[in-house]
Design a protein around this motif. Structure first.
Motif, mmCIF file in Angstrom:
data_model
loop_
_atom_site.group_PDB
_atom_site.id
_atom_site.type_symbol
_atom_site.label_atom_id
_atom_site.label_comp_id
_atom_site.label_asym_id
_atom_site.label_seq_id
_atom_site.Cartn_x
_atom_site.Cartn_y
_atom_site.Cartn_z
ATOM 1 N N PRO A 184 0.923 -1.191 0.016
ATOM 2 C CA PRO A 184 0.308 0.273 -0.372
ATOM 3 C C PRO A 184 0.785 0.778 -0.187
ATOM 4 N N GLN A 185 0.225 2.075 -1.050
ATOM 5 C CA GLN A 185 1.206 3.124 -0.830
ATOM 6 C C GLN A 185 0.748 4.615 0.597
ATOM 7 N N ILE A 186 1.374 4.557 1.408
ATOM 8 C CA ILE A 186 0.971 5.388 2.916
ATOM 9 C C ILE A 186 1.237 7.055 2.443
ATOM 10 N N ARG A 187 0.103 8.071 2.707
ATOM 11 C CA ARG A 187 0.410 9.269 2.711
ATOM 12 C C ARG A 187 -0.603 10.472 3.760
ATOM 13 N N LEU A 225 -4.385 1.559 -2.812
ATOM 14 C CA LEU A 225 -4.323 0.527 -3.836
ATOM 15 C C LEU A 225 -4.183 0.669 -4.926
ATOM 16 N N ASP A 226 -3.504 0.406 -6.232
ATOM 17 C CA ASP A 226 -3.525 0.931 -7.123
ATOM 18 C C ASP A 226 -4.795 2.321 -7.379
ATOM 19 N N GLY A 227 -4.126 3.289 -6.600
ATOM 20 C CA GLY A 227 -4.862 4.693 -7.078
ATOM 21 C C GLY A 227 -6.005 4.795 -6.086
ATOM 22 N N ARG A 228 -5.996 3.934 -5.554
ATOM 23 C CA ARG A 228 -7.445 3.536 -4.734
ATOM 24 C C ARG A 228 -7.787 3.501 -2.704
ATOM 25 N N VAL A 229 -8.178 5.336 -2.185
ATOM 26 C CA VAL A 229 -7.731 4.279 -0.805
ATOM 27 C C VAL A 229 -8.576 3.713 -0.352
#
Length: 163
Positions: free
Chosen positions: A5-8, A58-62
């Motif tokens: 997951p991308q975390i921001r 994930l894949d640009g979706r929250v």
């Protein structure tokens, strides 16, 4: 292997996806408030805005968020942060989203100068309790039968750890 997951930090544009996620994941496994009903309250409010939320994509979706704040307004308690909400979309469970959010919250709290981080979790939420324990949180107190949910009394478990 699934992508990490991308975390921001949350933004104003995340308000609608976060509100939907919060409603979609509502359960008495972790919620003590009644199920939200339309018209829905805004996700952000006077007390909590984008700066208080870390999101996972994930894949640009929250697909998840964690809310980090102060447990009180007292200066003598300013060295502590509290996790005040955590949600992960059903389809993202098991992908490391909750763990990544928890680690990011600890890092953010540390970067703000916090020395401790705490949370409250319902006693019957075994998966969440296991996750927290695996990340170094320990039970620091239990309020027995604090909530009546689905006809059963449920403990409120206080957990914390040093940063």
């Amino acid at each position: 292997m699934a992508a990490a997951p991308q975390i921001r930090t949350a933004t104003l544009d995340d308000e609608d996806p976060l509100g939907r996620l919060d409603r979609d994941t509502w359960s008495t496994l972790h919620a003590v408030m009644p199920r939200p009903q339309p018209p829905y309250e805004p996700f952000y409010n006077q007390r909590f805005g984008p700066r208080d939320h870390i999101v996972a994509e994930l894949d640009g979706r929250v697909v998840g968020y964690i809310r980090l704040g102060y447990p009180t307004t007292l200066a003598s308690n300013a060295h502590v942060r509290q996790i005040l909400g955590l949600a992960v979309a059903d389809e993202a469970r098991g992908a490391g989203v909750g763990r990544a959010l928890l680690r990011a919250a600890c890092e953010e709290a540390r970067s703000q100068g916090a020395r401790r981080i705490t949370l409250r979790v319902l006693g019957h939420n075994v998966p969440a309790r296991a996750l927290y324990a695996s990340e170094g949180f320990v039970v620091e107190g239990v309020l027995p039968g604090e909530f009546l949910l689905d006809g059963a009394y449920v403990d409120d478990v206080l957990m914390g750890r040093s940063l």
